[in-house]
Design an enzyme around this catalytic site. Structure first.
Site, PDB file in Angstrom:
ATOM      1  N   SER A  60       0.852  -1.189   0.000  1.00 49.46           N
ATOM      2  CA  SER A  60       0.000   0.000   0.000  1.00 49.46           C
ATOM      3  C   SER A  60       0.885   1.234   0.000  1.00 49.46           C
ATOM      4  O   SER A  60       1.692   1.420   0.907  1.00 49.46           O
ATOM      5  CB  SER A  60      -0.879  -0.003   1.260  1.00 49.46           C
ATOM      6  N   LYS A  65      -0.034 -21.313  11.273  1.00 49.39           N
ATOM      7  CA  LYS A  65       0.227 -22.529  12.056  1.00 49.39           C
ATOM      8  C   LYS A  65       0.129 -23.825  11.257  1.00 49.39           C
ATOM      9  O   LYS A  65       0.772 -24.820  11.619  1.00 49.39           O
ATOM     10  CB  LYS A  65      -0.747 -22.591  13.236  1.00 49.39           C
ATOM     11  N   SER A  68      -5.430 -23.635  22.991  1.00 51.73           N
ATOM     12  CA  SER A  68      -6.767 -23.086  22.735  1.00 51.73           C
ATOM     13  C   SER A  68      -6.703 -22.115  21.562  1.00 51.73           C
ATOM     14  O   SER A  68      -7.614 -21.356  21.327  1.00 51.73           O
ATOM     15  CB  SER A  68      -7.283 -22.369  23.974  1.00 51.73           C
ATOM     16  N   ASN A 101      -4.604 -21.002  17.537  1.00 48.29           N
ATOM     17  CA  ASN A 101      -4.555 -21.373  16.132  1.00 48.29           C
ATOM     18  C   ASN A 101      -3.846 -22.715  15.901  1.00 48.29           C
ATOM     19  O   ASN A 101      -4.131 -23.403  14.923  1.00 48.29           O
ATOM     20  CB  ASN A 101      -3.850 -20.277  15.328  1.00 48.29           C
ATOM     21  N   GLY A 159       5.393 -18.202  20.137  1.00 48.89           N
ATOM     22  CA  GLY A 159       6.121 -19.161  20.971  1.00 48.89           C
ATOM     23  C   GLY A 159       7.597 -19.202  20.632  1.00 48.89           C
ATOM     24  O   GLY A 159       8.397 -19.803  21.349  1.00 48.89           O
TER      25      GLY A 159
END
Lengths: 345, 345
Positions: free
Chosen positions: B38, B63, B88, B90, B190
């Site tokens: 952009s 992931k 809990s 992706n 992570g």
């Protein structure tokens, strides 16, 4: 191009040659937009879907293709006095941007009720805003005066072969990006988009089906197609009203104009079907674009998905014949507050 | 690979060879995601920006690259009993999807406070949900029991060379798509994402700078980098709290684990700088992604843009040396209601 069989030299306002020329002309100024897909949406539709994402185009909509082709088609003398258009939508921003790239003035006549963010877009790209009253008469009168005062050139949003040729470059890209497309679903705007896409796609492969998508509350194009004549609606009622500046209302009204003059044959001859969808279906499709495809669309950008998911689509030849279906996501210029209101309905 | 100079056979958990192997292995199962740009954002940043849009990846986040590489690396005997993970986020959905593609069971241990829509994602891809209590001890204990009961294989979200190799394929694609990239901005998750990206990018061109982006309210990675040792924060406070299930909190907490064992050196050795940004900067960047780029991002997906627009970025060598800066848009899994609340703040 020479005529043959006593046909006029150019049957339509544009053809595959003018569209290929446009592709070369505008290449430095536009994005080659990506095609996205989603197996979740494929499952819902029962077809392989390919989303040609013009919401990622410069200015947030396909309009820069036609605007830059028209403005860079001008010779230096014509261009020197600048360009004029009247619009409160994506075309206004596209003309401003293309004129900025050409380094010429852009005079944009905007009705006084235009949404602030669209006006900001025009200003951001350096367009000179000239206010008019809300009526089409006032818009046209002010534009005419600006033309006289400045000697600038009018850039019509769709009723122009150079505009149609520019929009048609979408088909050239799409058919390169995804071989084997059997049908293309196109929002019916002023008629320029679907005309350009039809002309290019059918020149490359005449068996490709072209389906227009139109809101039920403003289905003049569909009614006209069935009646074989221009049907004028007494009024329109679609999500465009609720979402202020979004384009569907304008699109449907403006479409009538494409039945005038040389553009009429393209939609009449090359568009295989027109599917109408309700506002509820449009909103549902918008939500899917956001939640599944992760793409910000305006209502007219989501209407193609709504059409593909409709029962009406299953009645078409396109459904029977095509496994690979392309959807033109025409734009993503949406006010987040208005969007949320519509999704919350 | 043989060692030399008395170094261990493999210095890091992954290398350019394992990443290239991963690219071939996972190609049938993933999208080659587009790179968007952009000129408006370029002007704001003072650099040419290239957004690698993993929000358009299968499952809505990067992931699936690591998960499919890990799961398709298993031999038939290993795979036959299925796979386990506890998450809990992706990664849970990605493991479910990759296991479905491999036609093996996926057991997903999910804490009982996990947001409904993430649980739905897991179920949609056929993962078997096994509930645990909220604490990490409970999650790990339940996962351990599932491992024992089923004989399935644990697929760790980041502390695994196959996962890192899968995530590293982003660099291979990116550097093919955009020649001349000088710096890559990566959300610190992570540690698997930034490790894979660093290893691949620096193997191809050692002068490419890698910048981690981290929320100020959970800046353990940044503090650890400065201190040269693992700094554990007493608590975290970031937009993740306000947005319920979004990943930044989890990301920042989990990052500490990447300082353990063989992963530590990648972040220590190959990440040039870590930039911390406030929640306000993240929200502002999210809004830009929606309004200008037309892309649906989650907070961790927008943090790279926030980092590039920060004053801190202008202090880095990457800023001085690079004209072309890539931003990894890690994911787009966001609840629209929560999003609107955060944008409205």
């Amino acid at each position: 191009m020479d005529g043959k069989n006593n046909q006029p030299c150019q049957i339509y306002a544009a053809d595959i040659d003018s569209i290929k020329e446009a592709q070369v002309r505008i290449a430095p100024f536009i994005h080659r937009t990506p095609v996205l897909s989603s197996s979740t949406l494929d499952s819902l539709a029962g077809k392989q879907l390919f989303f040609k994402c013009e919401c990622f185009q410069k200015g947030g909509a396909f309009k820069i293709r036609g605007a830059s082709n028209a403005i860079f088609s001008l010779d230096d003398l014509e261009a020197s006095k600048g360009v004029v258009t009247h619009s409160s939508g994506n075309h206004a921003a596209a003309v401003s941007l293309a004129a900025k790239l050409r380094k010429i003035p852009a005079y944009i006549v905007i009705p006084e009720n235009a949404p602030k963010c669209k006006v900001e877009n025009v200003k951001r790209y350096g367009g000179q805003v000239i206010w008019s009253e809300v009526t089409m008469q006032s818009r046209e009168a002010v534009a005419k005066k600006v033309l006289e005062d400045t000697g600038a050139v009018l850039i019509h949003p769709f009723n122009d072969g150079r505009i149609i040729s520019g929009q048609g470059t979408i088909s050239l890209e799409l058919l390169e990006q995804v071989p084997g497309i059997g049908a293309i679903i196109v929002p019916i705007s002023g008629g320029g988009l679907i005309s350009g896409i039809s002309l290019a796609a059918k020149a490359i492969n005449p068996s490709i089906r072209i389906i227009g998508a139109e809101p039920k509350g403003a289905d003049d194009a569909s009614q006209s197609k069935v009646a074989g004549r221009i049907v004028t609606l007494p009024e329109t009622n679609t999500i465009a009203d609720g979402l202020h500046y979004l384009c569907i209302g304008a699109i449907s009204l403006a479409f009538k104009k494409s039945f005038l003059g040389f553009l009429r044959p393209v939609v009449r001859d090359l568009v295989d079907d027109i599917i109408t969808v309700s506002d509820e279906e449009i909103i549902k499709a918008m939500r899917m674009c956001y939640e599944i495809l992760k793409v910000v669309v305006e209502p007219s950008g989501a209407i193609g998905l709504a059409a593909v998911l409709s029962d009406q689509f299953k009645q078409t030849t396109a459904w029977q014949e095509s496994n690979k279906v392309a959807i033109i996501v025409s734009g993503g210029n949406v006010d987040l507050a208005a969007l949320w209101d519509s999704l919350g309905r």
